[in-house]
Design a protein around this motif. Structure first.
Motif, PDB file in Angstrom:
ATOM      1  N   GLY A  24      -3.782   0.512  11.915  1.00 32.27           N
ATOM      2  CA  GLY A  24      -3.820  -0.741  10.930  1.00 32.27           C
ATOM      3  C   GLY A  24      -2.904  -1.121  10.116  1.00 32.27           C
ATOM      4  N   PRO A  25      -2.385   0.202   9.327  1.00 31.60           N
ATOM      5  CA  PRO A  25      -1.277   0.059   8.587  1.00 31.60           C
ATOM      6  C   PRO A  25       0.050  -0.302   9.004  1.00 31.60           C
ATOM      7  CG  PRO A  25      -2.427   1.843   7.723  1.00 31.60           C
ATOM      8  CD  PRO A  25      -2.994   1.433   8.995  1.00 31.60           C
ATOM      9  N   PHE A  28      -0.457  -3.991   9.766  1.00 27.85           N
ATOM     10  CA  PHE A  28      -0.058  -4.974   8.533  1.00 27.85           C
ATOM     11  C   PHE A  28       1.324  -5.002   8.120  1.00 27.85           C
ATOM     12  CE2 PHE A  28       0.397  -5.105   3.985  1.00 27.85           C
ATOM     13  CZ  PHE A  28      -0.643  -6.135   3.598  1.00 27.85           C
ATOM     14  N   GLN A  29       1.917  -3.959   8.197  1.00 27.67           N
ATOM     15  CA  GLN A  29       3.494  -4.120   7.891  1.00 27.67           C
ATOM     16  C   GLN A  29       4.416  -4.757   8.912  1.00 27.67           C
ATOM     17  OE1 GLN A  29       4.797  -3.284   5.310  1.00 27.67           O
ATOM     18  NE2 GLN A  29       3.761  -1.573   4.068  1.00 27.67           N
ATOM     19  N   ARG A  32       3.747  -8.352   7.936  1.00 30.55           N
ATOM     20  CA  ARG A  32       4.618  -8.686   6.503  1.00 30.55           C
ATOM     21  C   ARG A  32       5.825  -8.879   6.845  1.00 30.55           C
ATOM     22  NH1 ARG A  32       4.469  -4.228   1.715  1.00 30.55           N
ATOM     23  NH2 ARG A  32       5.103  -5.307   0.021  1.00 30.55           N
ATOM     24  N   THR A 107      -2.820  -7.327  -1.288  1.00 31.30           N
ATOM     25  CA  THR A 107      -2.880  -5.997  -0.810  1.00 31.30           C
ATOM     26  C   THR A 107      -1.437  -5.790  -0.567  1.00 31.30           C
ATOM     27  OG1 THR A 107      -4.777  -6.912   0.737  1.00 31.30           O
ATOM     28  CG2 THR A 107      -3.307  -4.793   1.326  1.00 31.30           C
ATOM     29  N   ALA A 108      -0.490  -6.176  -0.398  1.00 33.34           N
ATOM     30  CA  ALA A 108       0.834  -5.927  -0.029  1.00 33.34           C
ATOM     31  C   ALA A 108       1.439  -5.638  -1.354  1.00 33.34           C
ATOM     32  CB  ALA A 108       1.724  -7.007   0.713  1.00 33.34           C
ATOM     33  N   TYR A 112      -0.667  -1.750  -2.000  1.00 33.98           N
ATOM     34  CA  TYR A 112      -0.377  -0.968  -0.739  1.00 33.98           C
ATOM     35  C   TYR A 112       0.250   0.363  -1.124  1.00 33.98           C
ATOM     36  CZ  TYR A 112       0.560  -0.289   4.049  1.00 33.98           C
ATOM     37  OH  TYR A 112       0.813   0.258   5.475  1.00 33.98           O
ATOM     38  N   ARG A 113       1.094   0.453  -1.856  1.00 36.52           N
ATOM     39  CA  ARG A 113       1.526   1.786  -2.164  1.00 36.52           C
ATOM     40  C   ARG A 113       0.438   2.643  -3.005  1.00 36.52           C
ATOM     41  NH1 ARG A 113       6.678   1.375  -5.493  1.00 36.52           N
ATOM     42  NH2 ARG A 113       5.694  -0.337  -6.365  1.00 36.52           N
ATOM     43  N   ASP A 116      -2.282   5.063  -1.358  1.00 35.39           N
ATOM     44  CA  ASP A 116      -1.848   6.426  -0.839  1.00 35.39           C
ATOM     45  C   ASP A 116      -2.717   7.457  -1.750  1.00 35.39           C
ATOM     46  OD1 ASP A 116      -0.589   8.110   1.122  1.00 35.39           O
ATOM     47  OD2 ASP A 116       0.635   8.303  -0.684  1.00 35.39           O
TER      48      ASP A 116
END
Length: 359
Positions: A24-25, A28-29, A32, A107-108, A112-113, A116
């Protein structure tokens, strides 16, 4: 919230969904990047081949090729037999739908970061991911200081889910409660205060918030025409003995997406400290998004996801409430529900509360 699972789900279906989570990530990227490079926009307008899209967007054929493969697999693009690319309905939503764009950018740029650090946040009860944006204990005093583009995306998200209903809700408060005085607790930039001042020409409005937010609101030009009826009072609700300094009581104390910024215990404390600020006929008006009170699955999923923003980025201990949990907060604060309306706008529920009668 009860877990919903199709009893006849095959192992193949389950594996497909599991891989979408696993990667999924990456998807997403990829979206983006396709947005940032203009690839999705160009395909929406031109429906070119990969080579044509690469030239138009200033990308290599390789770059477009790897993006196209994952975006087709992710149901964002389709490719016809002649090689022409087109957006799916999902791709159109990602490019053109305002709600999706606001959620995506939030989210972005904000979450996002920091995500983690979710496990750290869950185990320590602190917003461990906030350090990715700056050195603060919670996000609230720092909202106006967030770096670009997090600040813009935070306000766009907040305004999308609040501002569009402010005029309607101000008029509803006027018609239902007709307050002469109103306290806007957690009023942020003052947009709801301005809507109330416009809808209720006789009403005095006091915005109550952190010093940074009060300063932002007081400098907001939309409040200038109402200077004779608008004021601000500073308070830090996380200090248990802190009360706002106000010179009068309120017929309505308004809280819009405010209690979700606090743990249940903190929310009870805040409501109890606000109760003495009510006039004899005073009422609380509370607007919240209930994670288990949504008509559409996408709304429930979105709220459940954003609760992890509170966990990781905002404060480490709050969330969008489940209905019964919020009702427990009201009860523990000594408040009774006088009126409730679900389905306000996209995802909100409005409560009108009165102090519990003494026995």
């Amino acid at each position: 919230m009860p877990v919903k699972r199709k009893p006849d789900q095959s192992i193949i279906e389950a594996l497909n969904k599991a891989q979408r989570i696993a990667f999924g990530p990456v998807l997403f990227q990829a979206v983006r990047s396709a947005l940032a490079t203009g690839l999705l926009s160009h395909i929406s307008e031109a429906q070119d081949t990969e080579d044509e899209a690469a030239r138009a967007c200033g990308l290599t054929a390789y770059a477009v090729g790897v993006l196209v493969d994952v975006l087709i697999a992710g149901d964002v693009l389709t490719k016809a037999a002649d090689g022409k690319l087109a957006l799916t309905k999902t791709g159109q939503c990602l490019l053109l739908d305002e709600m999706t764009r606001v959620n995506f950018n939030f989210t972005a740029d904000v979450c996002y970061r920091g995500m983690d650090h979710l496990t750290e946040a869950l185990t320590e009860g602190k917003p461990a991911g906030l350090k990715e944006l700056g050195d603060w204990e919670t996000i609230y005093p720092a909202i106006s200081q967030l770096p670009h583009p997090a600040r813009e995306s935070w306000f766009a998200f907040d305004h999308y889910y609040s501002d569009r209903y402010f005029v309607m809700l101000a008029e509803e408060l006027r018609d239902r409660l007709n307050p002469q005085t109103l306290f806007d607790v957690g009023g942020n930039t003052g947009k709801f205060a301005a809507a109330c001042l416009k809808a209720m020409p006789q009403t005095r409005v006091t915005l109550i918030d952190l010093p940074q937010q009060c300063a932002t609101a007081c400098s907001n030009s939309i409040l200038a025409p109402f200077a004779d009826r608008f004021s601000a009072a500073e308070v830090d609700w996380l200090k248990p003995d802190c009360f706002p300094s106000v010179g009068h009581k309120a017929d309505v104390i308004w809280m819009s997406q405010f209690l979700d910024c606090f743990s249940p215990e903190e929310a009870v404390s805040i409501l109890q400290r606000c109760k003495p600020l009510l006039s004899e006929r005073g009422r609380f008006a509370v607007l919240e998004c209930l994670v288990d009170g949504q008509k559409f699955p996408a709304a429930g999923f979105s709220l459940a996801a954003v609760s992890l923003y509170f966990t990781t980025m905002a404060n480490g201990n709050s969330r969008f409430y489940r209905r019964n949990d919020l009702l427990s907060v009201f009860k523990n604060a000594g408040l009774d529900v006088e009126y409730c309306r679900d389905n306000v706008g996209v995802s909100h529920t409005l409560y009108i509360l009165k102090p519990t009668a003494a026995k």
